[in-house]
Design a protein around this motif. Structure first.
Motif, PDB file in Angstrom:
ATOM      1  N   ALA A  67       0.835  -1.197   0.000  1.00 56.39           N
ATOM      2  CA  ALA A  67       0.000   0.000   0.000  1.00 56.39           C
ATOM      3  C   ALA A  67       0.873   1.251   0.000  1.00 56.39           C
ATOM      4  CB  ALA A  67      -0.908   0.012   1.225  1.00 56.39           C
ATOM      5  N   LEU A  68       0.482   2.223  -0.805  1.00 55.96           N
ATOM      6  CA  LEU A  68       1.128   3.527  -0.866  1.00 55.96           C
ATOM      7  C   LEU A  68       0.105   4.542  -0.375  1.00 55.96           C
ATOM      8  CD1 LEU A  68       2.575   2.981  -4.441  1.00 55.96           C
ATOM      9  CD2 LEU A  68       3.803   2.684  -2.274  1.00 55.96           C
ATOM     10  N   VAL A  69       0.382   5.188   0.725  1.00 51.75           N
ATOM     11  CA  VAL A  69      -0.633   5.968   1.428  1.00 51.75           C
ATOM     12  C   VAL A  69      -0.313   7.455   1.383  1.00 51.75           C
ATOM     13  CG1 VAL A  69      -1.898   6.254   3.600  1.00 51.75           C
ATOM     14  CG2 VAL A  69      -0.969   4.001   2.978  1.00 51.75           C
ATOM     15  N   GLY A  70      -1.358   8.256   1.149  1.00 49.65           N
ATOM     16  CA  GLY A  70      -1.237   9.701   1.231  1.00 49.65           C
ATOM     17  C   GLY A  70      -2.340  10.250   2.116  1.00 49.65           C
ATOM     18  N   GLY A  71      -1.977  11.143   3.023  1.00 47.46           N
ATOM     19  CA  GLY A  71      -2.974  11.729   3.902  1.00 47.46           C
ATOM     20  C   GLY A  71      -2.414  12.018   5.278  1.00 47.46           C
ATOM     21  N   ASP A  72      -3.296  12.367   6.195  1.00 45.67           N
ATOM     22  CA  ASP A  72      -2.917  12.710   7.565  1.00 45.67           C
ATOM     23  C   ASP A  72      -2.353  11.499   8.303  1.00 45.67           C
ATOM     24  OD1 ASP A  72      -3.201  14.613   9.970  1.00 45.67           O
ATOM     25  OD2 ASP A  72      -4.280  12.813  10.615  1.00 45.67           O
ATOM     26  N   ALA A  73      -1.263  11.695   9.020  1.00 48.33           N
ATOM     27  CA  ALA A  73      -0.597  10.589   9.703  1.00 48.33           C
ATOM     28  C   ALA A  73      -1.485   9.958  10.771  1.00 48.33           C
ATOM     29  CB  ALA A  73       0.715  11.063  10.322  1.00 48.33           C
ATOM     30  N   ALA A  74      -2.228  10.783  11.503  1.00 50.38           N
ATOM     31  CA  ALA A  74      -3.105  10.238  12.548  1.00 50.38           C
ATOM     32  C   ALA A  74      -4.242   9.427  11.939  1.00 50.38           C
ATOM     33  CB  ALA A  74      -3.659  11.376  13.405  1.00 50.38           C
ATOM     34  N   LEU A  75      -4.749   9.874  10.794  1.00 51.91           N
ATOM     35  CA  LEU A  75      -5.817   9.138  10.113  1.00 51.91           C
ATOM     36  C   LEU A  75      -5.283   7.795   9.600  1.00 51.91           C
ATOM     37  CD1 LEU A  75      -8.784   9.319   9.222  1.00 51.91           C
ATOM     38  CD2 LEU A  75      -7.964  10.298   7.057  1.00 51.91           C
ATOM     39  N   TYR A  76      -4.065   7.822   9.103  1.00 54.16           N
ATOM     40  CA  TYR A  76      -3.408   6.582   8.674  1.00 54.16           C
ATOM     41  C   TYR A  76      -3.297   5.606   9.839  1.00 54.16           C
ATOM     42  CZ  TYR A  76       0.706   3.667   7.508  1.00 54.16           C
ATOM     43  OH  TYR A  76       1.588   2.635   7.317  1.00 54.16           O
ATOM     44  N   GLU A  77      -2.890   6.090  11.001  1.00 52.45           N
ATOM     45  CA  GLU A  77      -2.771   5.200  12.159  1.00 52.45           C
ATOM     46  C   GLU A  77      -4.132   4.651  12.576  1.00 52.45           C
ATOM     47  OE1 GLU A  77      -0.158   3.916  13.516  1.00 52.45           O
ATOM     48  OE2 GLU A  77       1.221   5.055  12.227  1.00 52.45           O
ATOM     49  N   ARG A  78      -5.177   5.474  12.452  1.00 50.40           N
ATOM     50  CA  ARG A  78      -6.522   5.016  12.809  1.00 50.40           C
ATOM     51  C   ARG A  78      -6.950   3.829  11.971  1.00 50.40           C
ATOM     52  NH1 ARG A  78     -11.885   8.786  11.933  1.00 50.40           N
ATOM     53  NH2 ARG A  78     -13.387   7.071  11.776  1.00 50.40           N
TER      54      ARG A  78
END
Length: 303
Positions: free
Chosen positions: A134-145
């Motif tokens: 997975a290649l993820v873009g966005g807010d780090a906290a949202l990613y952790e959620r």
């Protein structure tokens, strides 16, 4: 599992991603125009919904895996779309491949909803085994959620930066894959015309400095003759178009990508946009008047 997910887009890739979520204990509600695809996921434990909005309202979060930005926009913001069902503060995880400008624009449309872009790379066979990246873009906290869900679908994930960042790296990886595919076909044809055993040549390249992930995987499908990678010429041209657009925007001359794009245009004209992208090597086979076949290679890739 504290988060539940709607999953919309159950094609070759999305169906496998959704299945991985279910296998890992997540509550998944599915919607797709293909009723057979829905039934396959329901048999694994998913719940069927009547629309994207219905699925999103039931789950509170939504994942999409769709063929184009146009389809993504329709599913997100069109009649019966996700925005009609997602609660305020819900999350939309977009796993489709988009250009940077497209995903930034779509994220802006998702007013009141938090967005993660999460395109994947590695191929349908790795998605089926839960081993895709997975290649993820966005807010780090949202990613952790949502990291538990992402890691249920993908063996590895990389947070690349803000929205738009994952689109850039995903387009780069696909551009490289198509360049490597055309190069692998040319290499195998040189081996064939040079009188070499193709199976032995395949294995020698794998063990060499000229190896690539694409050669290891897609060359097997060429040598089998199925070309069945589960990814079409149309999708390849979409992604190459994104790459060429980025090259123009960023001031980077993409000579190899431009040539490969032209080759894929030839492939589409010859075999149709729905032909598997690996079939691009058949252009060379047809031009030379010989095929690239060897015993012992699979019709489909398996882990």
């Amino acid at each position: 599992m504290s988060e539940s997910y709607a999953f919309i887009g159950l094609g070759h890739l999305g169906g496998n991603l959704a299945a991985s979520l279910i296998r890992n204990g997540f509550a998944v509600t599915v919607f797709d125009r293909d009723s057979a695809a829905v039934e396959r996921l329901v048999a694994l434990g998913a719940t069927a919904a009547d629309s994207a909005a219905d699925a999103a309202a039931r789950a509170g979060n939504a994942i999409t895996c769709l063929p184009s930005p146009k389809v993504s926009e329709a599913v997100l913001a069109g009649p019966g779309g996700l925005l009609e069902g997602l609660p305020k503060g819900g999350t939309w995880i977009e796993m489709s491949t988009n250009g940077r400008d497209e995903i930034v624009r779509l994220a802006a449309l998702a007013s009141g909803v938090e967005t993660l872009e999460c395109p994947v790379t590695g191929g349908v066979h790795l998605a089926a085994a839960g081993k895709i990246t997975a290649l993820v873009g966005g807010d780090a906290a949202l990613y952790e959620r949502h990291r538990a869900a992402i890691e249920a679908m993908c063996a590895r994930s990389f947070l690349m930066g803000p929205i738009g960042s994952a689109a850039v790296i995903k387009v780069i990886t696909n551009m490289l894959a198509f360049i490597h595919l055309v190069a692998a076909g040319e290499a195998l044809m040189l081996a064939k015309q040079g009188g070499l055993d193709l199976a032995q040549s395949y294995h020698a390249i794998v063990a060499s400095s000229g190896n690539s992930f694409v050669h290891e995987t897609e060359s097997q499908l060429v040598l089998n003759g199925s070309y069945d990678i589960g990814f079409t010429m149309d999708l390849a041209l979409k992604d190459l178009g994104f790459a060429l657009g980025m090259g123009k925007d960023f001031g980077v001359p993409l000579e190899l990508a431009s040539r490969v794009n032209a080759i894929f245009e030839q492939g589409k004209a010859a075999y149709g946009g729905s032909a598997w992208s690996t079939r691009i090597v058949k252009l060379l086979e047809d031009a030379v008047g010989t095929d690239l076949r060897a015993p012992g290679f699979p019709a489909r890739l398996e882990i």
